[in-house]
Each structure stands twice: as structure tokens, then as C-alpha cells.
Design a protein around this motif. Structure first.
Motif, PDB file in Angstrom:
ATOM      1  N   PHE A  42      52.663  11.263  58.066  1.00  9.21           N
ATOM      2  CA  PHE A  42      53.234   9.956  57.724  1.00  9.21           C
ATOM      3  C   PHE A  42      54.749  10.087  57.633  1.00  9.21           C
ATOM      4  O   PHE A  42      55.270  10.886  56.866  1.00  9.21           O
ATOM      5  N   LEU A  43      55.464   9.273  58.418  1.00 10.91           N
ATOM      6  CA  LEU A  43      56.912   9.330  58.488  1.00 10.91           C
ATOM      7  C   LEU A  43      57.512   8.005  58.048  1.00 10.91           C
ATOM      8  O   LEU A  43      57.150   6.949  58.570  1.00 10.91           O
ATOM      9  N   LEU A  44      58.412   8.066  57.077  1.00 12.27           N
ATOM     10  CA  LEU A  44      59.125   6.893  56.564  1.00 12.27           C
ATOM     11  C   LEU A  44      60.576   6.979  57.005  1.00 12.27           C
ATOM     12  O   LEU A  44      61.291   7.908  56.634  1.00 12.27           O
ATOM     13  N   ASP A  45      61.021   6.020  57.802  1.00 13.02           N
ATOM     14  CA  ASP A  45      62.397   5.974  58.312  1.00 13.02           C
ATOM     15  C   ASP A  45      63.183   4.991  57.449  1.00 13.02           C
ATOM     16  O   ASP A  45      62.852   3.803  57.383  1.00 13.02           O
ATOM     17  N   VAL A  46      64.244   5.481  56.783  1.00 11.86           N
ATOM     18  CA  VAL A  46      65.011   4.641  55.861  1.00 11.86           C
ATOM     19  C   VAL A  46      66.371   4.240  56.435  1.00 11.86           C
ATOM     20  O   VAL A  46      67.240   3.764  55.714  1.00 11.86           O
ATOM     21  N   ARG A  47      66.554   4.402  57.752  1.00 15.60           N
ATOM     22  CA  ARG A  47      67.809   3.983  58.391  1.00 15.60           C
ATOM     23  C   ARG A  47      67.878   2.457  58.454  1.00 15.60           C
ATOM     24  O   ARG A  47      66.883   1.757  58.285  1.00 15.60           O
ATOM     25  N   GLU A  48      69.053   1.946  58.732  1.00 14.70           N
ATOM     26  CA  GLU A  48      69.253   0.502  58.794  1.00 14.70           C
ATOM     27  C   GLU A  48      68.727  -0.063  60.120  1.00 14.70           C
ATOM     28  O   GLU A  48      68.410   0.680  61.044  1.00 14.70           O
ATOM     29  N   ASP A  49      68.627  -1.392  60.179  1.00 11.90           N
ATOM     30  CA  ASP A  49      67.999  -2.061  61.323  1.00 11.90           C
ATOM     31  C   ASP A  49      68.620  -1.693  62.670  1.00 11.90           C
ATOM     32  O   ASP A  49      67.894  -1.457  63.641  1.00 11.90           O
ATOM     33  N   ASP A  50      69.954  -1.635  62.762  1.00 10.14           N
ATOM     34  CA  ASP A  50      70.578  -1.321  64.046  1.00 10.14           C
ATOM     35  C   ASP A  50      70.247   0.098  64.493  1.00 10.14           C
ATOM     36  O   ASP A  50      70.026   0.349  65.685  1.00 10.14           O
ATOM     37  N   GLU A  51      70.148   1.024  63.555  1.00  6.52           N
ATOM     38  CA  GLU A  51      69.775   2.402  63.892  1.00  6.52           C
ATOM     39  C   GLU A  51      68.335   2.462  64.383  1.00  6.52           C
ATOM     40  O   GLU A  51      68.018   3.141  65.360  1.00  6.52           O
ATOM     41  N   TRP A  52      67.445   1.762  63.684  1.00  5.63           N
ATOM     42  CA  TRP A  52      66.029   1.715  64.057  1.00  5.63           C
ATOM     43  C   TRP A  52      65.865   1.129  65.456  1.00  5.63           C
ATOM     44  O   TRP A  52      65.116   1.648  66.283  1.00  5.63           O
ATOM     45  N   GLN A  53      66.556   0.017  65.723  1.00  5.74           N
ATOM     46  CA  GLN A  53      66.417  -0.656  67.011  1.00  5.74           C
ATOM     47  C   GLN A  53      66.905   0.202  68.170  1.00  5.74           C
ATOM     48  O   GLN A  53      66.363   0.130  69.269  1.00  5.74           O
ATOM     49  N   ALA A  54      67.903   1.061  67.941  1.00  2.85           N
ATOM     50  CA  ALA A  54      68.397   1.948  68.998  1.00  2.85           C
ATOM     51  C   ALA A  54      67.347   2.982  69.365  1.00  2.85           C
ATOM     52  O   ALA A  54      67.214   3.354  70.533  1.00  2.85           O
ATOM     53  N   GLY A  55      66.597   3.441  68.372  1.00  2.00           N
ATOM     54  CA  GLY A  55      65.545   4.413  68.647  1.00  2.00           C
ATOM     55  C   GLY A  55      65.004   5.031  67.376  1.00  2.00           C
ATOM     56  O   GLY A  55      65.734   5.224  66.406  1.00  2.00           O
ATOM     57  N   HIS A  56      63.701   5.307  67.383  1.00  2.28           N
ATOM     58  CA  HIS A  56      63.024   5.858  66.214  1.00  2.28           C
ATOM     59  C   HIS A  56      61.816   6.683  66.662  1.00  2.28           C
ATOM     60  O   HIS A  56      61.459   6.690  67.829  1.00  2.28           O
ATOM     61  N   ALA A  57      61.227   7.356  65.710  1.00  5.76           N
ATOM     62  CA  ALA A  57      60.005   8.110  65.981  1.00  5.76           C
ATOM     63  C   ALA A  57      58.840   7.122  66.078  1.00  5.76           C
ATOM     64  O   ALA A  57      58.690   6.247  65.222  1.00  5.76           O
ATOM     65  N   GLU A  58      58.044   7.269  67.111  1.00  3.05           N
ATOM     66  CA  GLU A  58      56.898   6.378  67.287  1.00  3.05           C
ATOM     67  C   GLU A  58      55.943   6.521  66.111  1.00  3.05           C
ATOM     68  O   GLU A  58      55.640   7.628  65.665  1.00  3.05           O
ATOM     69  N   GLY A  59      55.500   5.393  65.583  1.00  2.00           N
ATOM     70  CA  GLY A  59      54.538   5.387  64.496  1.00  2.00           C
ATOM     71  C   GLY A  59      55.146   5.455  63.106  1.00  2.00           C
ATOM     72  O   GLY A  59      54.423   5.361  62.114  1.00  2.00           O
ATOM     73  N   ALA A 105      51.017   1.242  52.885  1.00  2.00           N
ATOM     74  CA  ALA A 105      50.909   1.922  54.175  1.00  2.00           C
ATOM     75  C   ALA A 105      50.708   3.434  54.066  1.00  2.00           C
ATOM     76  O   ALA A 105      50.091   4.038  54.932  1.00  2.00           O
ATOM     77  N   ALA A 106      51.241   4.044  53.019  1.00  2.00           N
ATOM     78  CA  ALA A 106      51.187   5.502  52.897  1.00  2.00           C
ATOM     79  C   ALA A 106      49.773   5.971  52.594  1.00  2.00           C
ATOM     80  O   ALA A 106      49.029   5.299  51.874  1.00  2.00           O
ATOM     81  N   PRO A 107      49.407   7.117  53.111  1.00  2.00           N
ATOM     82  CA  PRO A 107      48.081   7.667  52.797  1.00  2.00           C
ATOM     83  C   PRO A 107      47.986   8.000  51.310  1.00  2.00           C
ATOM     84  O   PRO A 107      48.937   8.526  50.727  1.00  2.00           O
ATOM     85  N   GLN A 108      46.869   7.678  50.700  1.00  2.00           N
ATOM     86  CA  GLN A 108      46.701   7.893  49.260  1.00  2.00           C
ATOM     87  C   GLN A 108      46.775   9.372  48.873  1.00  2.00           C
ATOM     88  O   GLN A 108      47.271   9.711  47.824  1.00  2.00           O
ATOM     89  N   ASP A 109      46.285  10.232  49.730  1.00  2.00           N
ATOM     90  CA  ASP A 109      46.259  11.652  49.397  1.00  2.00           C
ATOM     91  C   ASP A 109      47.156  12.479  50.305  1.00  2.00           C
ATOM     92  O   ASP A 109      47.012  13.687  50.403  1.00  2.00           O
ATOM     93  N   GLY A 110      48.091  11.802  50.985  1.00  2.00           N
ATOM     94  CA  GLY A 110      48.949  12.508  51.925  1.00  2.00           C
ATOM     95  C   GLY A 110      50.399  12.521  51.496  1.00  2.00           C
ATOM     96  O   GLY A 110      50.790  11.886  50.520  1.00  2.00           O
ATOM     97  N   ARG A 111      51.170  13.233  52.237  1.00  2.00           N
ATOM     98  CA  ARG A 111      52.590  13.404  51.964  1.00  2.00           C
ATOM     99  C   ARG A 111      53.395  12.368  52.744  1.00  2.00           C
ATOM    100  O   ARG A 111      53.054  12.027  53.864  1.00  2.00           O
ATOM    101  N   VAL A 112      54.481  11.906  52.140  1.00  2.00           N
ATOM    102  CA  VAL A 112      55.415  10.999  52.790  1.00  2.00           C
ATOM    103  C   VAL A 112      56.615  11.827  53.246  1.00  2.00           C
ATOM    104  O   VAL A 112      57.288  12.453  52.427  1.00  2.00           O
ATOM    105  N   HIS A 113      56.859  11.844  54.552  1.00  2.00           N
ATOM    106  CA  HIS A 113      57.997  12.553  55.133  1.00  2.00           C
ATOM    107  C   HIS A 113      59.094  11.514  55.345  1.00  2.00           C
ATOM    108  O   HIS A 113      58.913  10.584  56.130  1.00  2.00           O
ATOM    109  N   VAL A 143      63.098  15.139  55.413  1.00  2.00           N
ATOM    110  CA  VAL A 143      63.110  15.796  56.709  1.00  2.00           C
ATOM    111  C   VAL A 143      64.541  16.278  56.971  1.00  2.00           C
ATOM    112  O   VAL A 143      65.446  15.473  57.194  1.00  2.00           O
ATOM    113  N   ASP A 144      64.728  17.591  56.906  1.00  2.00           N
ATOM    114  CA  ASP A 144      66.041  18.203  57.044  1.00  2.00           C
ATOM    115  C   ASP A 144      66.629  17.939  58.426  1.00  2.00           C
ATOM    116  O   ASP A 144      65.962  18.126  59.437  1.00  2.00           O
TER     117      ASP A 144
END
Length: 109
Positions: free
Chosen positions: A14-31, A50-58, A84-85
Motif C-alpha cells: 500500500f503506497l500513499l503519495d502525499v505530493r501536491e496535485d500538480d506533482e501527482w498529475q505529472a506522474g505517480h506510482a500506479e495504484g 483505503a488502507a489495509p487493516q493489518d498492513g503497512r502504509v508506505h 519511503v527513502d
């Protein structure tokens, strides 16, 4: 702070992208789930649904600074979260796909 390298991420993590809208629209990780840091607290409920109940949020941003702040907040809320480093810059440099909302190749702003 809990941190993970891009190379350690597996398909289906599970991947959470916290960038702003213009950054997201330029490109992001699928899913990835997109919740901009500027809207994060107001939209926090979307993550808990959306996050899995027993999973990790990246948590990912462009370079790792904003995602580190969000990761610390999530950990304080009792959520298993890791930063995510290197962020999307490292994601792209490692050869992982970057896409736009319509599935075309994207880029990291």
C-alpha cells in the motif's frame, strides 16, 4: 523514524503519495492513493477507509521530507507507517514505472 528503501517495496504494498496535485498529475506510482499533504488532516478518513487493516502504509513524496512528516503523524495515530527513502525521485531512478492518470508514461516533478 521507520524508513524503507524503494528496492524493498513489493508489488501490492500500500503506497500513499502525499505530493501536491500538480506533482501527482505529472506522474505517480500506479495504484498509489493520493492525499496531498496540504489536505491530509482534512482527508484523513479516506486513508483509514483505503488502507489495509493489518498492513503497512508506505508514505512517499518527491524526496522524502514531506512523507517523513506524514509518517510521523501516522505513527502517532497508531498506524504502521514507513517513509519511503528518496521518494519518487528514487522510485523513478530505480526504473519503477511512473504513470499519469490515463496510464501514459509520466515523470517526477
Amino acid at each position: 523514524m521507520p524508513t524503507v528503501q524503494v528496492a524493498d517495496l513489493k508489488d501490492g504494498d500500500f503506497l500513499l503519495d502525499v505530493r501536491e496535485d500538480d506533482e501527482w498529475q505529472a506522474g505517480h506510482a500506479e495504484g498509489a492513493l493520493h492525499l496531498p499533504m496540504s489536505d491530509f488532516v482534512a482527508r484523513y478518513g479516506e486513508l483509514t477507509q483505503a488502507a489495509p487493516q493489518d498492513g503497512r502504509v508506505h508514505v512517499i513524496c518527491r524526496s522524502g521530507a514531506r512523507s517523513a512528516q506524514v509518517t510521523m503523524y501516522l505513527v502517532q495515530q497508531g498506524i504502521d507507517a514507513v517513509n519511503v527513502d528518496g521518494g519518487m525521485h528514487q522510485w523513478e531512478q530505480s526504473g519503477r514505472p511512473v504513470v499519469t492518470d490515463d496510464g501514459k508514461p509520466g515523470f517526477v516533478l
